[in-house]
Design an enzyme around this catalytic site. Sequence first.
Site, mmCIF file in Angstrom:
data_model
loop_
_atom_site.group_PDB
_atom_site.id
_atom_site.type_symbol
_atom_site.label_atom_id
_atom_site.label_comp_id
_atom_site.label_asym_id
_atom_site.label_seq_id
_atom_site.Cartn_x
_atom_site.Cartn_y
_atom_site.Cartn_z
ATOM 1 N N ASP A 12 1.087 -1.233 0.077
ATOM 2 C CA ASP A 12 -0.051 -0.076 -0.336
ATOM 3 C C ASP A 12 0.944 1.147 0.501
ATOM 4 O OD1 ASP A 12 -2.146 2.558 0.665
ATOM 5 O OD2 ASP A 12 -2.850 1.000 1.690
ATOM 6 N N ALA A 30 0.784 3.857 1.313
ATOM 7 C CA ALA A 30 0.442 4.773 2.286
ATOM 8 C C ALA A 30 1.324 4.597 3.509
ATOM 9 C CB ALA A 30 -0.900 4.978 2.876
ATOM 10 N N SER A 31 1.830 2.601 3.475
ATOM 11 C CA SER A 31 2.278 1.664 4.757
ATOM 12 C C SER A 31 4.109 2.085 4.956
ATOM 13 C CB SER A 31 2.710 0.517 3.634
ATOM 14 O OG SER A 31 3.451 -0.273 3.791
ATOM 15 N N THR A 32 4.396 2.699 5.575
ATOM 16 C CA THR A 32 5.409 3.128 6.007
ATOM 17 C C THR A 32 7.076 1.797 5.366
ATOM 18 O OG1 THR A 32 5.596 1.695 8.034
ATOM 19 C CG2 THR A 32 5.237 4.677 8.305
ATOM 20 N N SER A 88 6.094 -0.830 3.981
ATOM 21 C CA SER A 88 6.721 -0.495 1.811
ATOM 22 C C SER A 88 7.091 0.467 1.668
ATOM 23 C CB SER A 88 4.693 -0.993 1.453
ATOM 24 O OG SER A 88 3.729 -1.373 2.310
#
Length: 208
Positions: free
Chosen positions: A11, A13-15, A17
């Site tokens: 995603d 928004a995922s840190t 990631s």
Amino acid sequence: MQRPLIEFWYDFASTYSYLAAMRIEAAAEAADVGVVWRPFLLGPIFAAQGWNTSPFNLYPEKGRYMWRDMEREAAKLGLPFCRPDPFPQNSLLAARVGLVGAEQGWIGAFTKAVFRAEFAKGRAIGDPAVLAEILAGLGQDADAVLAEAQGETNKARLRRVGEEAQARGIFGAPTFVADDREVFWGNDRLERALEWAVAHGRRSDWPV
């Protein structure tokens, strides 16, 4: 014999990631494994569990740990890092554009550029103007791509991707899935996922 592949589910928004996206290509190349980029949305998965935001927001101690861990891990990798405001960012449009990029062959470069804008520069990735700037920097027709990304066909495609993620038991990001559907969750499982992919071969129904 064709090399094995791993799916990289993330995603925007995922840190964690962000960390995985910035290192997966080099790690996969060293292991002789191909990467299939799979942007999706965590929001519906969280909602199915009764969460209305990131668990890092719902559980403050967990959130404080995550931010400090991100600082440590980004420094270790030599990556700039700043906290997006607000967190999590609205990643819907970026995910839709990512699916267009997957079809047209520029998803890897787009993904890394979006993560850099968000976590290195603190920019708002839900802003179409930010994504248009990124697309232009990649040599794409930003207006045409954004129009396609927001068309009903592509919106339906992203919904199907989300349904696939839930059906396959994906609950967080980043998640790596090997050819035999073995699942590995978390940036720190990337190397293990690559090892598994190499050891267990290539699934016959992957597109060439």
